[in-house]
Enzyme design. Structure first.
Site, mmCIF file in Angstrom:
data_model
loop_
_atom_site.group_PDB
_atom_site.id
_atom_site.type_symbol
_atom_site.label_atom_id
_atom_site.label_comp_id
_atom_site.label_asym_id
_atom_site.label_seq_id
_atom_site.Cartn_x
_atom_site.Cartn_y
_atom_site.Cartn_z
ATOM 1 N N LYS A 53 -35.758 7.642 -21.967
ATOM 2 C CA LYS A 53 -36.246 8.442 -23.177
ATOM 3 C C LYS A 53 -37.506 8.731 -23.284
ATOM 4 C CE LYS A 53 -32.260 6.777 -25.860
ATOM 5 N NZ LYS A 53 -31.914 5.445 -26.856
ATOM 6 N N GLN A 97 -34.192 0.794 -30.371
ATOM 7 C CA GLN A 97 -33.152 0.659 -29.414
ATOM 8 C C GLN A 97 -32.257 -0.619 -29.999
ATOM 9 O OE1 GLN A 97 -32.539 2.837 -26.851
ATOM 10 N NE2 GLN A 97 -30.516 1.675 -26.795
ATOM 11 N N ASP A 120 -32.736 9.361 -34.678
ATOM 12 C CA ASP A 120 -31.388 8.866 -34.357
ATOM 13 C C ASP A 120 -30.439 9.279 -35.298
ATOM 14 O OD1 ASP A 120 -30.917 7.555 -31.844
ATOM 15 O OD2 ASP A 120 -31.593 5.649 -32.164
#
Ligand code: NAP
Length: 295
Positions: A53, A97, A120
């Site tokens: 990412k 994460q 997200d």
């Protein structure tokens, strides 16, 4: 019949070029999209996702910060870190994460992210907006799948869509997106899971079958309607390649199902590249919104 292969790699590359061009235009206005990623602990899968990412963000010309902390970080310290990036004007997207170590309440951490930086799309505010069909940030994996289906040319309106799996990050938002009263959606959606009585009876009706079960070979050829579009979300580590990398398999028996389906995504090279790309797209959208531009 051998199915058409839907290459997420190609679609992702195409979208990334559009993002890169927009980043260059924004740079002329003094705007640079910024992404902060927070990685807790030593999980090798999480490490490789976060590294990918960050690398993609940098490649696209984003401001990119990676915070890496040991699994012993306290919940309070992690919440303070989130707050630091909530207030950082150079950062438009924050990604923590998952999964987090057991002593940290994931829901509390997700809820602490500023919804306007929740690229997200996991914050309850954004999930709620998705449900009622209002703009926010849509969860990246299902949003990427919507792009793949749109570009495959498959008709979604009135189509029977079956989603295998009901997780908060894939199955549920996927079903919501497909049932929206909107172009590229308008489908009749069924969600199946481990308590479904006769899963194959449902999957065999699907014009579009989206599989996010997290188990290799969950869907075999006899469970697929001839000509269906099959989207395989699964990323199961099934061994190690000669170069020492993890060998991945999807949730679908690809070799057999490709002889029945009309179109199918491979693993790797299908849904995976789209997830990261949609994260970048959300961060770009966030940077534009923060600058008061149309996004
Ligand atoms: P998850 O949280 O483990 O959820 C799996 C879901 O599938 C659950 O709802 C479970 O049902 C259902 N399920 C499991 N086995 C089943 C079976 N045999 N028949 C019917 N339903 C079954 O997983 P997830 O986070 O949604 O992820 C799913 C897969 O996608 C994983 O392999 C993950 O690594 C992958 N993934 C890939 C990407 C990407 O970018 N490529 C992104 C996210 C996830 P119950 O609810 O009844 O337990």
């Amino acid at each position: 019949m051998t199915a058409k292969i839907i290459s997420g790699k190609d679609v992702a590359a195409d979208i990334r070029e559009q993002i890169r061009a927009e980043v260059e235009t924004l740079a002329e206005k003094g705007i640079q999209p910024g992404l902060a990623t927070i990685l807790i602990g030593e999980d090798p899968g999480s490490h490789s996702y976060v590294t990918a990412k960050n690398k993609t963000a940098k490649d696209l010309g984003f401001h990119s910060v990676q915070e890496t902390h040991g699994a012993d970080i306290s919940e309070a310290d992690l919440l303070a870190l989130v707050d630091k990036y909530n207030r950082d004007e150079k950062v438009h997207g924050i990604l923590v994460q998952l999964p987090l170590p057991a002593h940290i309440d994931e829901n509390k951490v997700i809820a602490a992210i500023d919804p306007d930086k929740d690229v997200d799309g996991f914050h309850p505010y954004n999930v709620g907006r998705l449900v009622i069909g209002q703009p926010g940030f849509a969860s990246c994996t299902p949003a990427g799948i919507m792009e793949l289906i749109a570009r495959s040319g498959a008709e979604t309106e009135g189509a029977e869509v079956v989603v295998v799996g009901r997780s908060n990050i894939v199955g549920k938002p996927m079903a919501i997106m497909m049932m929206q009263k909107a172009q590229g959606a308008n489908a009749t959606v069924t969600v199946v899971h481990t308590r479904t009585r006769d899963m194959a009876a449902h999957t065999r009706r699907a014009d579009i079958l989206i599989v996010a079960a997290g188990r290799a070979n969950s869907v075999t050829a006899d469970m697929v309607k001839p000509g269906a579009v099959v989207i395989d979300v699964g990323t199961n580590r099934v061994g190690v390649t000669e170069s020492g990398k993890a060998k991945l398999a999807g949730d679908v028996d690809f070799e057999a199902v490709k002889e029945v389906a009309g179109a199918i995504t491979p693993v790797p090279g299908g849904v995976g590249p789209m997830t990261i790309t949609m994260l970048m797209k959300n961060t770009l959208i966030s940077a534009k919104r923060h600058a008061g531009l149309d996004a």
